[in-house]
Scaffold this active site. Structure first.
Site, PDB file in Angstrom:
ATOM      1  N   TYR A  91       0.773  -1.375   0.016  1.00 25.58           N
ATOM      2  CA  TYR A  91      -0.017  -0.107  -0.136  1.00 25.58           C
ATOM      3  C   TYR A  91       0.698   1.190   0.069  1.00 25.58           C
ATOM      4  O   TYR A  91       0.204   2.440  -0.104  1.00 25.58           O
ATOM      5  CB  TYR A  91      -0.830   0.053   1.378  1.00 25.58           C
ATOM      6  CG  TYR A  91      -0.223  -0.407   2.652  1.00 25.58           C
ATOM      7  CD1 TYR A  91       0.325   1.097   3.213  1.00 25.58           C
ATOM      8  CD2 TYR A  91      -0.001  -1.538   3.142  1.00 25.58           C
ATOM      9  CE1 TYR A  91       1.257   0.636   4.301  1.00 25.58           C
ATOM     10  CE2 TYR A  91       0.528  -1.651   4.179  1.00 25.58           C
ATOM     11  CZ  TYR A  91       1.222  -0.623   4.943  1.00 25.58           C
ATOM     12  OH  TYR A  91       2.063  -0.788   5.843  1.00 25.58           O
ATOM     13  N   GLY A  92       2.152   1.004  -0.146  1.00 26.65           N
ATOM     14  CA  GLY A  92       2.922   2.418   0.102  1.00 26.65           C
ATOM     15  C   GLY A  92       4.111   2.429  -0.923  1.00 26.65           C
ATOM     16  O   GLY A  92       3.997   2.119  -1.988  1.00 26.65           O
ATOM     17  N   THR A  93       5.479   2.376  -0.505  1.00 29.94           N
ATOM     18  CA  THR A  93       6.566   2.479  -1.499  1.00 29.94           C
ATOM     19  C   THR A  93       6.958   1.278  -2.024  1.00 29.94           C
ATOM     20  O   THR A  93       7.817   1.121  -2.858  1.00 29.94           O
ATOM     21  CB  THR A  93       7.763   2.795  -0.562  1.00 29.94           C
ATOM     22  OG1 THR A  93       8.073   2.066   0.331  1.00 29.94           O
ATOM     23  CG2 THR A  93       7.545   4.175   0.068  1.00 29.94           C
ATOM     24  N   LEU A  94       6.111   0.041  -1.853  1.00 29.21           N
ATOM     25  CA  LEU A  94       6.606  -1.241  -2.375  1.00 29.21           C
ATOM     26  C   LEU A  94       5.409  -1.373  -3.656  1.00 29.21           C
ATOM     27  O   LEU A  94       5.452  -2.041  -4.424  1.00 29.21           O
ATOM     28  CB  LEU A  94       6.168  -2.391  -1.780  1.00 29.21           C
ATOM     29  CG  LEU A  94       7.354  -2.677  -0.827  1.00 29.21           C
ATOM     30  CD1 LEU A  94       6.977  -3.637   0.165  1.00 29.21           C
ATOM     31  CD2 LEU A  94       8.399  -3.214  -1.598  1.00 29.21           C
ATOM     32  N   GLU A 122      11.010  -4.007   5.317  1.00 31.03           N
ATOM     33  CA  GLU A 122      10.134  -3.694   6.415  1.00 31.03           C
ATOM     34  C   GLU A 122      10.668  -4.131   7.818  1.00 31.03           C
ATOM     35  O   GLU A 122       9.975  -3.839   8.714  1.00 31.03           O
ATOM     36  CB  GLU A 122       8.848  -4.830   6.073  1.00 31.03           C
ATOM     37  CG  GLU A 122       8.186  -4.341   4.704  1.00 31.03           C
ATOM     38  CD  GLU A 122       7.815  -2.939   4.325  1.00 31.03           C
ATOM     39  OE1 GLU A 122       7.976  -1.951   5.350  1.00 31.03           O
ATOM     40  OE2 GLU A 122       7.078  -2.631   3.327  1.00 31.03           O
TER      41      GLU A 122
END
Length: 158
Positions: free
Chosen positions: A31-34, A99
């Protein structure tokens, strides 16, 4: 939350979303930088076999260059936009490193837990989350990508 084996959670059952029985393919919600096209997607890109849009319920928080997500308990949960990646075991290992996830019960930055898509219950997999907001500001809406774009536009105006 349940912690099934890191491999194919659907082993021994028919998967309605295309994972083959007995393989080491793993579904992860990002949901973010990936996300595809975002700053850390290169970490997992060589190990991605498919990408599908998806949503989970929770709340996003702005930790600066990346978001954190709390699934429940902070009130006002909404649909969080993201992508379901199907990756190899090596891809999951690379995401664990990024992470700072060292395993259940370890001192992790993010926890890796099992979640279902909020609109397609047959779609489920791993997600990296926080247990609480950590004092970071809440992101209105459910899209890190949109929020980061607006944040960058505002920053360039200053």
């Amino acid at each position: 939350m349940e912690f099934p084996p890191a491999g194919n959670r659907h082993e021994g059952s028919k998967s309605p979303v295309g994972l083959k029985e007995g393989t080491d393919l793993i579904r992860v919600f990002v949901y973010g930088t990936l996300l595809v096209g975002e700053s850390n997607h290169h970490v997992v890109a060589p190990y991605v076999l498919s990408v599908r849009p998806g949503r989970v319920r929770g709340a996003l928080f702005d930790a600066g260059a990346y978001p954190g997500l709390v699934l429940s308990g902070c009130g006002g949960e909404t649909d969080i936009e993201g992508e379901w990646l199907v990756v190899t075991q090596v891809g999951l290992n690379r995401m664990d490193e990024l992470e700072e996830y060292y395993g259940p019960g370890a001192r992790n930055d993010y926890e890796r837990v099992w979640v279902r898509d909020s609109r397609r219950e047959e779609c489920e997999g791993w997600i990296y989350v926080w247990n609480e907001p950590r004092g970071y500001p809440r992101i209105a809406g459910g899209s890190w990508r949109e929020y980061a774009r607006r944040k960058q536009e505002l920053g360039s105006m200053l």
